[in-house]
Design a protein around this motif. Structure first.
Motif, PDB file in Angstrom:
ATOM      1  N   ALA A  42      -7.666   0.462  -4.204  1.00 48.43           N
ATOM      2  CA  ALA A  42      -8.801   1.130  -4.844  1.00 48.43           C
ATOM      3  C   ALA A  42      -9.900   0.119  -5.137  1.00 48.43           C
ATOM      4  N   LEU A  43      -9.493  -1.060  -5.543  1.00 46.83           N
ATOM      5  CA  LEU A  43     -10.468  -2.092  -5.892  1.00 46.83           C
ATOM      6  C   LEU A  43     -11.164  -2.630  -4.645  1.00 46.83           C
ATOM      7  N   PHE A  44     -10.387  -2.922  -3.599  1.00 46.91           N
ATOM      8  CA  PHE A  44     -10.971  -3.589  -2.437  1.00 46.91           C
ATOM      9  C   PHE A  44     -11.480  -2.617  -1.375  1.00 46.91           C
ATOM     10  N   ILE A  45     -10.907  -1.426  -1.295  1.00 44.52           N
ATOM     11  CA  ILE A  45     -11.392  -0.484  -0.281  1.00 44.52           C
ATOM     12  C   ILE A  45     -12.176   0.616  -0.986  1.00 44.52           C
ATOM     13  N   SER A  46     -11.475   1.640  -1.513  1.00 44.93           N
ATOM     14  CA  SER A  46     -12.167   2.707  -2.239  1.00 44.93           C
ATOM     15  C   SER A  46     -11.133   3.500  -3.016  1.00 44.93           C
ATOM     16  N   PRO A  47     -11.461   3.896  -4.239  1.00 45.66           N
ATOM     17  CA  PRO A  47     -10.485   4.678  -5.014  1.00 45.66           C
ATOM     18  C   PRO A  47     -10.072   5.966  -4.297  1.00 45.66           C
ATOM     19  N   SER A  48     -11.003   6.537  -3.512  1.00 50.95           N
ATOM     20  CA  SER A  48     -10.668   7.800  -2.837  1.00 50.95           C
ATOM     21  C   SER A  48      -9.556   7.609  -1.815  1.00 50.95           C
ATOM     22  N   LEU A  49      -9.375   6.345  -1.382  1.00 51.95           N
ATOM     23  CA  LEU A  49      -8.398   6.111  -0.318  1.00 51.95           C
ATOM     24  C   LEU A  49      -7.105   5.496  -0.846  1.00 51.95           C
ATOM     25  N   LYS A  50      -6.940   5.438  -2.188  1.00 54.77           N
ATOM     26  CA  LYS A  50      -5.796   4.689  -2.699  1.00 54.77           C
ATOM     27  C   LYS A  50      -4.458   5.315  -2.314  1.00 54.77           C
ATOM     28  N   THR A  51      -4.380   6.644  -2.369  1.00 50.64           N
ATOM     29  CA  THR A  51      -3.118   7.284  -2.014  1.00 50.64           C
ATOM     30  C   THR A  51      -2.836   7.096  -0.527  1.00 50.64           C
ATOM     31  N   LEU A  52      -3.897   7.242   0.248  1.00 49.76           N
ATOM     32  CA  LEU A  52      -3.789   7.037   1.689  1.00 49.76           C
ATOM     33  C   LEU A  52      -3.261   5.632   1.966  1.00 49.76           C
ATOM     34  N   ALA A  53      -3.843   4.632   1.306  1.00 43.28           N
ATOM     35  CA  ALA A  53      -3.428   3.248   1.521  1.00 43.28           C
ATOM     36  C   ALA A  53      -1.944   3.085   1.203  1.00 43.28           C
ATOM     37  N   ALA A  54      -1.504   3.704   0.086  1.00 40.64           N
ATOM     38  CA  ALA A  54      -0.100   3.580  -0.301  1.00 40.64           C
ATOM     39  C   ALA A  54       0.813   4.135   0.793  1.00 40.64           C
ATOM     40  N   PHE A  55       0.424   5.262   1.368  1.00 38.61           N
ATOM     41  CA  PHE A  55       1.279   5.873   2.382  1.00 38.61           C
ATOM     42  C   PHE A  55       1.230   5.104   3.705  1.00 38.61           C
ATOM     43  N   VAL A  56       0.071   4.523   4.023  1.00 40.20           N
ATOM     44  CA  VAL A  56      -0.031   3.721   5.244  1.00 40.20           C
ATOM     45  C   VAL A  56       0.880   2.495   5.132  1.00 40.20           C
ATOM     46  N   VAL A  57       0.818   1.803   4.001  1.00 39.13           N
ATOM     47  CA  VAL A  57       1.671   0.628   3.808  1.00 39.13           C
ATOM     48  C   VAL A  57       3.145   1.041   3.869  1.00 39.13           C
ATOM     49  N   PHE A  58       3.438   2.190   3.279  1.00 40.75           N
ATOM     50  CA  PHE A  58       4.802   2.720   3.295  1.00 40.75           C
ATOM     51  C   PHE A  58       5.294   2.883   4.740  1.00 40.75           C
ATOM     52  N   ILE A  59       4.458   3.477   5.575  1.00 40.78           N
ATOM     53  CA  ILE A  59       4.860   3.690   6.976  1.00 40.78           C
ATOM     54  C   ILE A  59       5.004   2.348   7.696  1.00 40.78           C
ATOM     55  N   LEU A  60       4.076   1.427   7.413  1.00 39.22           N
ATOM     56  CA  LEU A  60       4.149   0.109   8.052  1.00 39.22           C
ATOM     57  C   LEU A  60       5.458  -0.607   7.693  1.00 39.22           C
ATOM     58  N   ILE A  61       5.800  -0.571   6.415  1.00 39.76           N
ATOM     59  CA  ILE A  61       7.028  -1.260   5.995  1.00 39.76           C
ATOM     60  C   ILE A  61       8.242  -0.637   6.693  1.00 39.76           C
ATOM     61  N   LEU A  62       8.215   0.706   6.779  1.00 41.42           N
ATOM     62  CA  LEU A  62       9.365   1.363   7.416  1.00 41.42           C
ATOM     63  C   LEU A  62       9.448   1.056   8.912  1.00 41.42           C
ATOM     64  N   ILE A  63       8.287   0.829   9.552  1.00 41.34           N
ATOM     65  CA  ILE A  63       8.318   0.486  10.978  1.00 41.34           C
ATOM     66  C   ILE A  63       9.048  -0.843  11.161  1.00 41.34           C
ATOM     67  N   PHE A  64       8.747  -1.805  10.277  1.00 40.79           N
ATOM     68  CA  PHE A  64       9.362  -3.123  10.430  1.00 40.79           C
ATOM     69  C   PHE A  64      10.740  -3.219   9.776  1.00 40.79           C
ATOM     70  N   ARG A  65      10.947  -2.434   8.734  1.00 41.06           N
ATOM     71  CA  ARG A  65      12.268  -2.427   8.088  1.00 41.06           C
ATOM     72  C   ARG A  65      12.691  -0.972   7.882  1.00 41.06           C
ATOM     73  N   PRO A  66      13.235  -0.364   8.914  1.00 46.81           N
ATOM     74  CA  PRO A  66      13.530   1.078   8.851  1.00 46.81           C
ATOM     75  C   PRO A  66      14.431   1.464   7.681  1.00 46.81           C
ATOM     76  N   LYS A  67      15.232   0.528   7.154  1.00 44.11           N
ATOM     77  CA  LYS A  67      16.113   0.890   6.040  1.00 44.11           C
ATOM     78  C   LYS A  67      15.485   0.562   4.701  1.00 44.11           C
ATOM     79  N   GLY A  68      14.185   0.270   4.698  1.00 45.81           N
ATOM     80  CA  GLY A  68      13.521  -0.081   3.464  1.00 45.81           C
ATOM     81  C   GLY A  68      13.681  -1.555   3.174  1.00 45.81           C
ATOM     82  N   MET A  69      12.997  -2.001   2.122  1.00 47.11           N
ATOM     83  CA  MET A  69      12.968  -3.437   1.857  1.00 47.11           C
ATOM     84  C   MET A  69      14.333  -4.010   1.505  1.00 47.11           C
ATOM     85  N   PHE A  70      15.106  -3.257   0.729  1.00 45.92           N
ATOM     86  CA  PHE A  70      16.393  -3.793   0.285  1.00 45.92           C
ATOM     87  C   PHE A  70      17.551  -2.946   0.795  1.00 45.92           C
ATOM     88  N   GLY A  71      17.301  -2.184   1.830  1.00 48.63           N
ATOM     89  CA  GLY A  71      18.334  -1.285   2.356  1.00 48.63           C
ATOM     90  C   GLY A  71      19.465  -2.066   3.011  1.00 48.63           C
TER      91      GLY A  71
END
Lengths: 289, 456
Positions: free
Chosen positions: A259-288
């Motif tokens: 929200a601070l660096f991009i835009s508050p309107s996109l904060k939820t979007l950013a959270a979900f994008v990062v979520f998908i990215l993490i799952l692509i590289f670690r399909p079982k999650g960070m500590f799975g």
């Protein structure tokens, strides 16, 4: 774009505060899933239930929600155990879809039950320290938010102690790891399940009470928190209880930083994008596992 | 069991005969009911079926009643609002009939036939069709929700029936080039323009307002309000320094949003929020110590009684746009008079909804009086046309109405150009909203600027 240091610290604190609420709801979800392999869709509505019980206790008896916190945990814990006994136990061996539908029914009962009994109105929990703020330069944090962050961390720590230092905690972990082996060692699985469900929704209720210190409450408030709790659990890695807690904190931080660096309107979007990215590289999650 | 072909034909013939007989009896005009003097105010019940058709022998047809159709959300989610609107209309009709009915028709009674939209655009359209074709109403009124007004007035337009809309706020309704559609209330576009007018006024009086920031919820209402603000305030020479939107249904925190607004340091903050997020916004502004010189909201959440009740003293000094406010009673003599009778009858005071529908009913009545000079309801088509023409030509001065408007006069699109909203400000004296603008109807002076949070 020039971003002041103060804004960054402000965003970090805001992210930690809201993240610590997501984290508690996620923590409860992870316990229930870890021990019972049941996905509890009503998780965030138990959070709303906790917030409303806190509101009622304050409104009718004048008990500060922080003081009644243990009582509220106890009440929702009991409701959780009862729910487990009445609604979930009979369908543990049923197809996954039946389990999901049942927890969804519980969600509807709680959410619209609250709406019937309390009305669809928004309420504010008026605590005396509501208007206290701590200001360092341009950074301003409200006392209820700091308290909430602190209590959330304490709850997580107590849960850690419970799981690692007590017999019941060990029994829960054993059930989570291998139900059959645990049963062979004389652990009553039924009780463990009830304990897990009660604990899971009780912790979520604590999250609701803490949230109500600085967020207006209404019967449908659980909707979005539930979704965030799910992605926190997946992010942390299904099966890892404290991974879920960390997942919640991380989602909160991604939201405020983006929200601070991009835009508050996109904060939820950013959270979900990062979520998908993490799952692509670690399909079982960070500590799975 | 299989029927023989002969038996099937037999049944078919019987059914056809029954249908023809039923159709015959249904289209037959009902026998004239004996004229019993109407003394009770229940004359407005929709069950009255006395036909307005009279014998062709009479040179001056004695019309006993004129039917108008009203479509409202009488059931469903908005049933409570619907009941409120219905009271406003019933009350107006009762007053009109008590004062002698439609004088140019020899005192014919005004009768309302109710249509229930259930809050659904398709049902609203079906009800419009029923009221026009079966009830043969002379004009339609309604339907509160812009989406329902849209479909119901489409039907009215296609049948050449005047449609009076007292209470919908979507600007597009009067942008369709309709000939039979008239709206008495101001719409969202008018309101945005009025915000500019209000800020200009503050600037002229106190000075120092140059920059504007906007925060809005991001569904259609909030987004279109923000868009209108951006255009109008830019055109008026203000600099838009920040625009922030959020999704009200999923908002868990507004910390980042308020940080961003605060960093832009605007003189004026414009807010389009619903209730929960409105409360969260005000609380976060306080926590972040963000106090622009003016904080102006576009009603919705900020005038929700739940908001007012929960926000307490943190809501002081915020401005909001409104269509109506309780303190107008002190300012508009006609309103005071009407409200006294109204609250004696129903136990509640008039509000923005009931007052607007009350006004709409009178407007339609005035048009019917005018129309009766040139046409008779016995010729439904000509009478509907006469009502339409009367509305198009209508000019009403502000002292005749209970709304805080400059009067009633429709432009060629059917919009009442004299309608306007008001600006209210929550006063620290009693925690209530008071009208502060336009000055003619203000009950309290404007408090400017918005004080910093520590100094309260």
């Amino acid at each position: 774009m020039v971003v002041e240091l103060g804004s960054i610290i402000g965003a970090l604190v805001s992210g930690l505060v809201i993240g610590s609420i997501y984290a508690l709801v996620a923590l409860g979800l992870a316990i229930i899933w870890g021990v019972m392999n049941v996905i509890n869709f009503a998780q965030a509505d138990f959070m709303a239930l906790g917030a409303f019980i806190g509101f009622l206790l304050l409104d009718s008896l004048g008990i500060d929600p922080l003081i009644s916190l243990i009582l509220i945990f106890g009440i929702v814990f009991s409701i959780g155990v009862l729910t487990q006994r009445v609604a979930i136990e009979p369908i543990l061996k049923a197809p996954v879809l039946s389990q999901i539908t049942t927890t969804f029914a519980i969600l509807l009962i709680i959410r619209y039950g609250l709406e019937v009994f309390m009305g669809p109105y928004t309420r504010v929990v008026e605590v005396p320290y509501r208007d206290l703020f701590i200001r360092f330069g341009s950074v301003s944090v409200s006392v209820p938010q700091l308290i909430s962050l602190a209590v959330s961390l304490i709850v997580a720590f107590l849960l850690y102690l419970f799981m690692s230092r007590t017999f019941l905690g060990a029994a829960l972990k054993a059930t989570a790891q291998d139900m059959l082996a645990a049963q062979l060692h004389g652990i009553n699985i039924k009780y463990m399940y009830r304990l897990a469900f009660g604990l899971g929704v009780g912790i979520s209720a604590i999250g609701g009470v803490l949230l109500s210190l600085f967020y207006p409450i209404y019967p449908e408030m659980g909707a979005f928190f539930g979704m965030i709790a799910f992605i926190s659990v997946v992010l942390g890695g299904f099966g890892s209880i404290f991974g879920a807690y960390l997942g919640g904190i991380i989602i909160g931080l991604i939201e405020t930083i983006s929200a601070l660096f991009i835009s508050p309107s996109l904060k939820t979007l950013a959270a979900f994008v990062v979520f998908i990215l993490i799952l692509i590289f670690r399909p079982k999650g960070m500590f799975g596992r | 069991m299989a029927l023989s072909r002969g038996a099937l034909y037999g049944i078919l013939i019987v059914v056809v005969i029954l249908v023809i007989a039923a159709a015959y009896f249904l289209t037959l005009p009902p026998a004239p009911t004996p004229t019993t003097p109407v003394t009770t105010p229940t004359a407005t019940t929709p069950t009255v079926t006395t036909p307005t058709v009279t014998t062709p022998t009479a040179t001056t047809p004695a019309v006993k009643e004129v039917k108008i159709g009203v479509i409202l959300p009488l059931s469903g989610k908005l049933a409570e609002t619907g009941a409120d609107l219905k009271r406003g209309i019933e009350f107006a009709v009762e007053k009109i009939n008590a004062a002698g009915g439609i004088k140019n028709l020899g005192g014919a009674k005004l009768v309302v036939v109710w249509g229930d939209s259930a809050g659904d655009p398709a049902t609203g359209a079906a009800e419009a069709e029923r009221l026009i074709k079966e009830e043969k109403v002379v004009a339609l009124m309604g339907a509160y929700q812009s989406a329902v007004t849209k479909t119901a007035s489409e039907v009215a337009e296609s049948y050449n029936v005047p449609f009076l809309n007292p209470d919908s706020s979507s600007p597009t309704l009067t942008e369709r080039g309709y000939k039979w559609f008239f709206r008495t209330t101001a719409h969202d576009g008018t309101f945005a323009a009025q915000h500019v007018e209000f800020i200009n006024y503050l600037n002229k009086t106190y000075g120092g307002l140059k920059t504007v920031a906007i925060i809005n919820e991001d569904t259609e209402w909030g987004a279109s309000t923000a868009k209108a603000w951006k255009e109008l305030f830019s055109a008026a020479g203000y600099k838009i320094v920040a625009e922030v939107s959020y999704h009200a249904a999923t908002v868990t925190s507004l910390d980042s949003e308020v940080e961003k607004l605060k960093a832009a340091n605007p003189d004026v903050l414009l807010i389009a929020a619903y209730t929960n997020d409105g409360i969260l916004l005000v609380r976060t502004m306080k926590a972040k110590n963000f106090a622009p010189k003016v904080a102006l909201a576009q009603d919705a959440g900020f005038i929700d009684p739940a908001y007012v009740k929960q926000i307490g003293k943190d809501g002081y000094y915020f401005f909001s746009r409104e269509v109506f406010n309780w303190d107008l009673l002190e300012k508009i003599p006609e309103l005071k008079k009407v409200n006294d009778e109204y609250s004696a009858k129903y136990g509640v005071s008039l509000n923005g909804n009931s007052a607007r529908d009350y006004t709409g009913t009178w407007v339609l009545y005035w048009a019917i009086e005018e129309a009766a000079k040139v046409a008779s309801p016995t010729d439904l088509e000509a009478f509907r046309k006469a009502i339409r023409d009367a509305l198009a030509k209508m000019e009403v001065s502000p002292d005749k109405i209970i709304m805080p408007w400059a009067g009633i006069k429709f432009d060629e699109k059917g919009q009442n150009v004299l309608a306007r909203g008001i600006i209210v400000q929550m006063s620290p004296d009693d925690g209530k909203y008071h009208t502060v603008y336009p000055i003619e109807v203000a009950t309290k002076p404007i408090i400017f600027p918005f004080p910093s949070w520590e100094k309260r």
